[in-house]
Design a protein around this motif. Structure first.
Motif, PDB file in Angstrom:
ATOM      1  N   LEU A  88      40.012  67.123  -0.696  1.00  0.00           N
ATOM      2  CA  LEU A  88      41.172  67.740  -1.341  1.00  0.00           C
ATOM      3  C   LEU A  88      42.385  67.743  -0.424  1.00  0.00           C
ATOM      4  N   ILE A 108      43.062  65.664   2.018  1.00  0.00           N
ATOM      5  CA  ILE A 108      43.599  64.297   2.129  1.00  0.00           C
ATOM      6  C   ILE A 108      44.430  63.964   0.903  1.00  0.00           C
ATOM      7  N   LEU A 109      43.909  64.328  -0.268  1.00  0.00           N
ATOM      8  CA  LEU A 109      44.603  64.048  -1.527  1.00  0.00           C
ATOM      9  C   LEU A 109      45.944  64.771  -1.583  1.00  0.00           C
ATOM     10  N   GLY A 131      48.516  63.098   0.620  1.00  0.00           N
ATOM     11  CA  GLY A 131      49.038  61.906  -0.043  1.00  0.00           C
ATOM     12  C   GLY A 131      50.057  62.264  -1.107  1.00  0.00           C
ATOM     13  N   LEU A 132      49.720  63.291  -1.894  1.00  0.00           N
ATOM     14  CA  LEU A 132      50.633  63.735  -2.954  1.00  0.00           C
ATOM     15  C   LEU A 132      51.940  64.253  -2.378  1.00  0.00           C
ATOM     16  N   TRP A 164      53.324  63.512   0.408  1.00  0.00           N
ATOM     17  CA  TRP A 164      54.094  62.402   0.972  1.00  0.00           C
ATOM     18  C   TRP A 164      54.848  61.650  -0.127  1.00  0.00           C
ATOM     19  N   SER A 165      54.115  61.407  -1.249  1.00  0.00           N
ATOM     20  CA  SER A 165      54.755  60.656  -2.332  1.00  0.00           C
ATOM     21  C   SER A 165      55.829  61.488  -3.016  1.00  0.00           C
ATOM     22  N   ASP A 219      57.753  63.653  -1.695  1.00  0.00           N
ATOM     23  CA  ASP A 219      58.903  63.752  -0.800  1.00  0.00           C
ATOM     24  C   ASP A 219      59.959  62.709  -1.157  1.00  0.00           C
ATOM     25  N   ASP A 220      59.507  61.502  -1.502  1.00  0.00           N
ATOM     26  CA  ASP A 220      60.443  60.432  -1.785  1.00  0.00           C
ATOM     27  C   ASP A 220      61.045  60.531  -3.184  1.00  0.00           C
ATOM     28  N   PRO A 234      68.103  60.849  -5.706  1.00  0.00           N
ATOM     29  CA  PRO A 234      69.298  61.089  -6.489  1.00  0.00           C
ATOM     30  C   PRO A 234      69.050  61.185  -7.986  1.00  0.00           C
ATOM     31  N   GLN A 235      67.889  60.693  -8.455  1.00  0.00           N
ATOM     32  CA  GLN A 235      67.654  60.702  -9.896  1.00  0.00           C
ATOM     33  C   GLN A 235      67.320  62.118 -10.397  1.00  0.00           C
ATOM     34  N   ALA A 249      76.425  58.600  -0.480  1.00  0.00           N
ATOM     35  CA  ALA A 249      76.522  58.016  -1.826  1.00  0.00           C
ATOM     36  C   ALA A 249      76.937  59.069  -2.830  1.00  0.00           C
ATOM     37  N   ALA A 294      39.070  60.197  -2.571  1.00  0.00           N
ATOM     38  CA  ALA A 294      40.284  60.945  -2.186  1.00  0.00           C
ATOM     39  C   ALA A 294      41.078  60.167  -1.148  1.00  0.00           C
ATOM     40  N   ALA A 309      44.872  58.769  -1.663  1.00  0.00           N
ATOM     41  CA  ALA A 309      45.914  59.177  -0.705  1.00  0.00           C
ATOM     42  C   ALA A 309      46.546  57.946  -0.063  1.00  0.00           C
ATOM     43  N   LEU A 313      48.917  56.245  -2.543  1.00  0.00           N
ATOM     44  CA  LEU A 313      50.180  56.981  -2.659  1.00  0.00           C
ATOM     45  C   LEU A 313      51.071  56.718  -1.451  1.00  0.00           C
ATOM     46  N   THR A 327      54.672  54.647  -1.543  1.00  0.00           N
ATOM     47  CA  THR A 327      55.898  55.299  -1.074  1.00  0.00           C
ATOM     48  C   THR A 327      56.540  54.493   0.053  1.00  0.00           C
ATOM     49  N   ARG A 329      60.289  52.783   0.208  1.00  0.00           N
ATOM     50  CA  ARG A 329      61.217  53.053   1.323  1.00  0.00           C
ATOM     51  C   ARG A 329      61.618  51.767   2.031  1.00  0.00           C
ATOM     52  N   PRO A 385      82.342  57.656  -0.546  1.00  0.00           N
ATOM     53  CA  PRO A 385      81.814  56.570   0.290  1.00  0.00           C
ATOM     54  C   PRO A 385      82.329  55.189  -0.144  1.00  0.00           C
ATOM     55  N   VAL A 396      73.373  55.029  -8.353  1.00  0.00           N
ATOM     56  CA  VAL A 396      73.888  55.422  -7.036  1.00  0.00           C
ATOM     57  C   VAL A 396      75.136  54.595  -6.766  1.00  0.00           C
ATOM     58  N   LEU A 397      76.184  55.260  -6.325  1.00  0.00           N
ATOM     59  CA  LEU A 397      77.408  54.522  -5.984  1.00  0.00           C
ATOM     60  C   LEU A 397      77.799  54.811  -4.542  1.00  0.00           C
ATOM     61  N   PRO A 398      78.203  53.830  -3.780  1.00  0.00           N
ATOM     62  CA  PRO A 398      78.254  52.421  -4.167  1.00  0.00           C
ATOM     63  C   PRO A 398      76.874  51.768  -4.181  1.00  0.00           C
ATOM     64  N   GLY A 432      74.405  53.028  -1.449  1.00  0.00           N
ATOM     65  CA  GLY A 432      75.148  53.961  -0.609  1.00  0.00           C
ATOM     66  C   GLY A 432      75.941  53.260   0.477  1.00  0.00           C
TER      67      GLY A 432
END
Lengths: 178, 186
Positions: free
Chosen positions: A8, A10-11, A14-15, A17-18, A20-21, A25-26, A145, B12, B16, B19, B23, B27, B78, B142-144, B161
């Motif tokens: 749990l 570890i899971l 992972g969650l 971390w994902s 966070d991103d 802006p959306q 931005a 698990a 992990a 994910l 990500t 990035r 910006p 996102v602009l620019p 950006g």
């Protein structure tokens, strides 16, 4: 049991971390706190405070930005037949400069801010709870931005109570006045 | 049914890891400024938009030139920082077959955009953008947002950006050195 807990953990890592991103802006940049129900008397003007929060790392223009090209934050409240929507009182923005424009100061809202709306129910309005709807138009940026203007739909409740009956007497004639 | 704790632990760990990898990939793409998987290396979606000078500009008419396609708006601080760099870069690399195209994704009127552009001394075409054009490029939320096209009109990179001037120069040099026209000369 230990293995289950470790799995749990570890899971969850992972969650986390994902997630966070995804706070990019959306996502919603401005949120409104649930507004407390304000009691308003028939025929009497009362201020309703609406609290907003700008997500960390972002800023939005104040209602009076310093450039004609910037989009001001504007609260629009839908007109109702029974309640008069009066003046909208915006807070002063903060003068801030940003890395993308260190020589220029922008007037912005960041963190928490409050907009006050004056409401006045007509004398003839029946007492009870009324929902007032509106929207907050804002345009957000971060340090590198900007994001297209957005409309945050919002609503708040007012509880209208009966105005005390006029006695039809001059207070000077009150039996308590001596 | 008795669960094997090791299998649970393994599942698990795999989830992990997936994910984490997903990500990281997002990035990495952002950092590298590369377009999404569907757009990279592809011919840039074509469009025809009106420009501030009253004429229409079709992107595919610029084939043979490396193109910097910059989505911006008058309200974007910006974007304002980049514009003087773009003016210089257009002067510097324009004679070598390079063209900057600005696409205003604005709610402002044409007159306001024109006033802004005049104040900034912009020396490259500014087009009046449409949502549909932004969407064809994967959405311009996102602009620019800036795209780099090689001389064949192929999308090479994308930047979100404000970036440093040197990032633009690197992409421009790379874009100018690629395409069939360049290969034929060699």
């Amino acid at each position: 049991m230990k293995t289950v807990l470790s799995s749990l953990l570890i899971l969850l890592c992972g969650l986390a971390w994902s997630q966070d991103d995804k706070q990019g802006p959306q996502g919603p940049t401005v949120k409104m706190a649930p507004a407390p129900v304000i009691t308003v008397m028939q025929g009497k003007a009362t201020t309703v405070p609406l609290a907003f929060r700008v997500a960390s790392g972002y800023h939005i223009n104040s209602n009076k930005p310093k450039s004609e090209f910037l989009i001001p934050t504007v609260l629009k409240v839908e007109a109702t037949t029974d309640i008069v929507i009066g003046k909208t009182i915006y807070p002063d923005g903060q003068d801030m400069s940003f890395a993308f424009s260190p020589d220029e100061k922008l007037n912005v809202y960041s963190g928490d801010f409050e907009i006050n709306v004056l409401v006045r129910p007509l004398q003839s309005v029946q007492s009870g709870k009324y929902v007032i709807r509106g929207s907050l138009k804002y345009q957000a940026c971060d340090k590198s931005a900007c994001y297209p203007p957005k409309q945050l739909p919002l609503s708040f409740e007012v509880k209208i109570s009966k105005a005390p009956r006029a006695r039809g007497q001059n207070p000077a004639q009150s039996p308590h006045a001596h | 049914m008795k669960r094997n704790p090791l299998i649970l632990f393994f599942i698990a760990a795999v989830i992990a890891a997936m994910l984490f990898a997903g990500t990281r990939s997002v990035r990495k793409n952002r950092a590298a400024g590369s377009p999404s998987g569907q757009l990279i290396g592809q011919i840039a979606p074509d469009f025809e938009l009106p420009s501030l000078d009253g004429t229409n500009l079709k992107l595919s008419d610029l084939r043979g030139k490396a193109v910097l396609l910059n989505f911006w708006a008058t309200y974007c601080g910006p974007c304002k920082i980049e514009m003087p760099w773009f003016v210089e870069l257009q002067k510097q690399y324009g004679p070598q077959g390079f063209q900057i195209v600005g696409v205003a994704m604005d709610d402002a009127s044409t007159e306001e955009i024109a006033k802004f552009v005049k104040e900034m001394g912009v020396n490259y075409p500014i087009l009046l953008g449409k949502e549909s054009v932004g969407e064809s490029y994967g959405g311009v939320g996102v602009l620019p947002t800036t795209f780099f096209l090689d001389r064949d009109g192929r999308l090479m990179a994308r930047e979100f950006g404000l970036q440093s001037r040197s990032v633009f120069v690197d992409h421009i040099k790379k874009a100018m050195s690629q395409g069939k026209a360049v290969q034929a000369k060699k």
